[in-house]
Scaffold this motif. Structure first.
Motif, PDB file in Angstrom:
ATOM      1  N   ARG A  55      -0.660   4.746   4.820  1.00 44.21           N
ATOM      2  CA  ARG A  55       0.349   4.254   5.765  1.00 44.21           C
ATOM      3  C   ARG A  55      -0.299   3.866   7.088  1.00 44.21           C
ATOM      4  O   ARG A  55       0.036   2.829   7.685  1.00 44.21           O
ATOM      5  N   ASP A  76      -1.982   0.529   6.789  1.00 46.36           N
ATOM      6  CA  ASP A  76      -1.007  -0.568   6.835  1.00 46.36           C
ATOM      7  C   ASP A  76      -0.662  -0.927   8.279  1.00 46.36           C
ATOM      8  O   ASP A  76      -0.559  -2.110   8.631  1.00 46.36           O
ATOM      9  N   SER A  99      -3.647  -2.676   9.955  1.00 44.83           N
ATOM     10  CA  SER A  99      -3.748  -4.051   9.450  1.00 44.83           C
ATOM     11  C   SER A  99      -2.705  -4.944  10.095  1.00 44.83           C
ATOM     12  O   SER A  99      -2.984  -6.104  10.436  1.00 44.83           O
ATOM     13  N   ASN A 100      -1.496  -4.414  10.290  1.00 43.71           N
ATOM     14  CA  ASN A 100      -0.447  -5.190  10.946  1.00 43.71           C
ATOM     15  C   ASN A 100      -0.804  -5.472  12.404  1.00 43.71           C
ATOM     16  O   ASN A 100      -0.539  -6.569  12.921  1.00 43.71           O
TER      17      ASN A 100
END
Length: 245
Positions: free
Chosen positions: A17, A20, A23-24
């Motif tokens: 998580r 993620d 990366s965003n």
């Protein structure tokens, strides 16, 4: 599966998580007004899977929400007539189909009837909650530091810039917009200043995010190795126990 493997699995889920989110952040490095995010974590005490003298309770790892840094992003000049940046704390007010929204993205334009809108077409609101309409026949538009919009020396409105006592009241809803999820009322951001012909960049720091990505990747690999070692130890213990019997 014993306690160590359960704990390791919970850690891996949180690390995925976190990856993620990182990366965003990197993907939005050039998104106007984007605010960097990070994952909050906590331990979650639970009853152990086995009770043969092990620690009680076993502390698993779990996500505890997403933290958002609303710090100022760098301002860059565009010289766009309807490009606006907020210097200081505050948010533009815009109207969505199901209520009011807030944003730091000042890439505004006018629609077919002259309303000042966001790129997605949501009307930008003035300090009283009304729409701002631009008449192209009246010449260039000027926006002062306190948000007053003028054309040909005539005042046509004042852009609403508000803030909240607790910024945790805001929840991201897409299109670079936030909604108020609390019972707090927005207050005028009296300390904020608008800069016409400029936009606020993302406050993501690429080097820090890449460093975090490497750290998370290594932590995931180390957890996987620990789980493999525990599984191998359990397998060998069972094999030896079988030979003794």
């Amino acid at each position: 599966m014993d306690n160590a493997l359960y704990v390791g699995l919970s850690r891996q889920m949180v690390l995925r998580r976190e990856m993620d989110i990182i990366s965003n952040n990197i993907a939005n490095l050039d998104t106007t007004g984007f605010k960097v995010e990070s994952l909050m974590q906590k331990t979650d005490p639970q009853a152990p899977a086995m009770t043969l003298g092990g620690p009680k309770p076993v502390k698993f790892v779990t996500a505890d929400g997403v933290a958002r840094d609303f710090g100022q992003g760098a301002l860059r000049r565009t010289d766009g007539e309807f490009d606006l940046a907020i210097e200081g704390q505050g948010f533009f007010r815009v109207r969505a189909d199901d209520g009011e929204r807030f944003t730091r993205d000042g890439r505004f334009r006018t629609d077919e009837i002259g309303r000042l809108t966001t790129q997605s077409g949501a009307p930008v609101l003035d300090d009283g909650g009304g729409e701002i309409t631009i008449d192209p026949e009246k010449g260039p538009v000027g926006v002062s530091a306190d948000g007053v919009v003028t054309q040909n020396g005539e005042r046509i409105g004042k852009i609403g810039v508000v803030t909240f006592e607790t910024l945790g009241a805001l929840e991201k809803v897409g299109d670079n917009l936030y909604q108020n999820t609390s019972n707090l009322f927005p207050q005028p951001a009296t300390e904020a200043r608008l800069r016409q012909g400029m936009l606020e960049g993302s406050n993501v720091q690429a080097i820090l995010e890449i460093t975090r990505m490497i750290e998370v990747s290594r932590a995931y690999e180390q957890t996987a190795k620990m789980m493999d070692s525990e599984a191998d130890l359990s397998r060998r213990s069972v094999e030896r126990l079988g030979r003794v019997q």
